[in-house]
Structure formats: C-alpha cells, structure tokens
Design an enzyme around this catalytic site. Structure first.
Site: not given
Ligand SMILES: Cc1cc2nc3c(=O)[nH]c(=O)nc-3n(C[C@H](O)[C@H](O)[C@H](O)COP(=O)(O)O)c2cc1C
Length: 348
Positions: A72, A102, A141, A213-215, A235
């Site tokens: 990424q 992000c 993304k 993605n998300g939650g 994630g």
């Molecule tokens: C510690 C951490 C670091 C993250 N770093 C990135 C990143 O480098 N690039 C990105 O697109 N999203 C990043 N995210 C967001 C995740 O990719 C994801 O979109 C977000 O956590 C929601 O998904 P989840 O609910 O399954 O965790 C990060 C999330 C966490 C918790």
C-alpha cells in the site's frame, strides 16, 4: 488476467487483512500467512517519498512465503508514485494499493490519504499513471466520504472515476473520515458504518471488484458480507484475534488467489515454524520481540491465553531474549484442546 478479474469472473471471493501502520509489517504477515494460505495480505502504508529517499530494503523487502502480498502506497504526486512503483517492482509485490482513506494529520499535511476523496479527478490521474508503470493490479482503498460530503451522492461518482482510470479493485471502508476534530483512532470508531450503501454500490456495479472494510469482527460477519460483496477486509479483528485467520481458507473457494485450502491448523507446527523464523530474524540482527509482538492475539479466549500473552509481552521483550520463550508461551496453552476446537470451527 489479474486475480481480481479471475475472482469476478468465477465468483471467487477474496479475504484481505487490512493495511495497518506499525502492525502489518513483514513479521506480522509471515505469521498471518501460516494461518491462511489464501488471505491477501497488505503492507503498512509506505509513503512514496520514503521509498524514493529512504531505506528501501528495510521498507520493501519481505519473505517469499508472504505471497500474495499487496504494497500500500501513500502519496498524491504522479511522478513520485510512479517512481515508487518502479523501485518496488524489483521486490515482487502482487498488487499496488493506493491509500485514499487515512485521515491522520501527518497524512493530510502531505495532502494525501482520505482528503483525496474530495478530488476524484486527481485520484483518477494517479491511478492512470500508476497503471501505466505497474505490471500488477492497482487498487484503491477509500472511505465513503469525508466531512460534510453526502456519501450516497459522491461515492458512485468516485467509484466510476476509479474504474474509468483502470483501478482493478476498490476496497471501501464503510464510514466517513472526519478530517478535523477526530484522532485517527476515533476516525475508525466514531463515524457510523454504512454497510447498506457499500452493498448497494456492489449491486449497481456487478462488473467492478468491490471489497468492504470496517467494523467486521468475525468470520460469520465476513461470510454475510461475502454473500453480497466480492471481497472482505478485516483490520483490527484479524490482528487482535489472530487465531480467527485459521478459519479463513474454509470460507473461501479453493481457487482464490494464493493456492489451496488449509485443511486444519497444526499449532505445534506453527510454533516450530515461528521459532525457526524468529531464529533467522535474530541471526540477521533483529529482536525476538519484533516477531512475538504480533503473536499475542493468537489464542484469544482459550485456556492459557493470558499466560501466553504475559510471557510474550514481558519475557520476550528482555534484551537478548531467545526463541525458547516462544516454546514456553505455547506450553502455557492447552494446545490439544485448541487443535480440536480449530478443527470444529473449520468444519462448522
Ligand atoms: C493500527 C492501525 C493502523 C492503520 N494503518 C492504516 C494504513 O496504513 N493504511 C490504511 O489504508 N488504513 C490503515 N488503517 C485502517 C485499517 O486499514 C482499516 O481500514 C480500519 O482499521 C477499519 O477496519 P477494521 O474495523 O476491520 O479494523 C489502520 C488501522 C489501524 C488499527
């Protein structure tokens, strides 16, 4: 044909572990790969400038066992992203993803990440340029919108622009990012999730690979999303409850990118693989903790898990710690019981 095209054509679903800064480094991905052959693994976001001017080898190198693995990138400059892709080509990534989701201040000051949601024309230019130099799929993304944008109004156009520019897949974090007033962590929790909108985008775009993605916190929820979507990306749940990944291959078709099903998980073999891997890491100048910090979530909810975590978080961090600590941590877990439960989970 890219694996995304194949997936769309055959109806094969894709399960991805999300890019997460400081979490999904190469050691984390090596561990995750032991649990699932098929999951698509993302790197942490790497800023294009860092690849061009920084320690390339440290930022980009990874073990061949990690495939399929997607790099990424963060950036908003056509020239820099193209240059970063040219440099990364030597490392053999299976996909290049662009971060348009992000929200951190650091990212905003470089005007990339989620704030690009406001400028779909520019993101389309970036994707077009990235496609020109990349021999592997280029994906995006994104969020469903930022700040006062109305997701139902802007997302269809955003997706259409990405598709028009040649994006091979779009992964949608199903909540807005608020660029002012929320920390990155709050931006993963506070803005409400809108799964319905993302599902609708998929129904309206049958020929475009769309992942959600998300939650999403467990494999049952992942399966429910996969009944509508082409892909699902986890994630925090995948990282914090790592053992969950042992059930992933069973919910995917055996034809999905990366190979065949993992029929069952042999926890003792996993222990031995991680010990051997950690020995290599230590021999090349790394520390045990670099590997074991990603393992603390392996046995969430199982007998001995607390002791397992304690051993890994305290003893493994001591200077000079050796791989006998991994063995000691696994000894604390009721592995026979866990192997049985893992088999039942996969069968169920
Ligand atoms: C510690 C951490 C670091 C993250 N770093 C990135 C990143 O480098 N690039 C990105 O697109 N999203 C990043 N995210 C967001 C995740 O990719 C994801 O979109 C977000 O956590 C929601 O998904 P989840 O609910 O399954 O965790 C990060 C999330 C966490 C918790």
């Amino acid at each position: 044909m890219s694996f995304y095209e194949t997936a769309l054509k055959t109806g094969t679903k894709v399960f991805a572990v999300a890019p997460m800064i400081d979490w999904t480094d190469r050691h984390c991905r090596f561990l995750h790969r032991q649990l699932s052959r098929n999951a698509l693994l993302y790197t942490e976001m790497v800023v294009a400038d860092a690849i061009i001017h920084g320690p390339r080898e440290r930022l980009l190198s990874f073990s061949p066992q990690e495939h399929p693995v997607a790099l990424q990138l963060g950036g908003s400059d056509v020239g820099k992203l193209s240059e970063a892709i040219r440099i990364a080509a030597d490392y053999g990534y299976d996909e290049i993803g662009l971060n348009v989701g992000c929200p951190s201040d650091r990212v905003q000051s470089g005007t990339f990440g989620a704030c690009l949601m406001r400028d779909p024309g520019h993101v389309a230019d970036l994707v077009t340029a990235m496609k020109k130099v990349s021999s592997v799929p280029v994906t995006v993304k994104c969020r469903i919108g930022v700040d006062d944008q109305e997701p139902a109004d802007i997302l269809p156009n955003f997706l259409a622009r990405m598709v028009g520019a040649g994006a091979d897949a779009i992964w949608i974090h199903a909540r807005k990012a608020w660029l002012q007033g929320l920390s990155p962590k709050e931006n993963r929790e506070v803005p409400p999730l809108d799964y319905d909108l993302v599902h609708r985008m998929k129904r309206e775009n049958p020929n475009v690979f769309l992942g959600i993605n998300g939650g999403i916190s467990d494999l049952d929820q992942a399966k429910t999303h996969l009944s509508v979507m082409d892909g699902v990306m986890l994630g925090r749940a995948a990282y914090q409850n790592t053992g969950l990944l042992a059930g992933v291959d069973a919910i995917l078709d055996s034809d999905s990118p990366g190979g065949t099903r993992t029929p069952n998980l042999d926890w003792l073999a996993l222990r031995d693989t991680m010990i051997a891997y950690a020995q290599d890491v230590i021999a090349s100048g790394g520390r045990l903790h670099h590997v074991t910090r990603h393992m603390v979530g392996l046995f969430q909810g199982y007998a001995g898990a607390r002791r397992f975590r304690q051993i890994l978080s305290s003893e493994a961090t001591r200077p000079g710690a050796g791989t006998d600590i991994i063995a000691a941590a696994f000894d604390a877990v009721d592995l026979a019981g866990e192997t049985q439960r893992s088999a039942e989970r996969i069968a169920g």
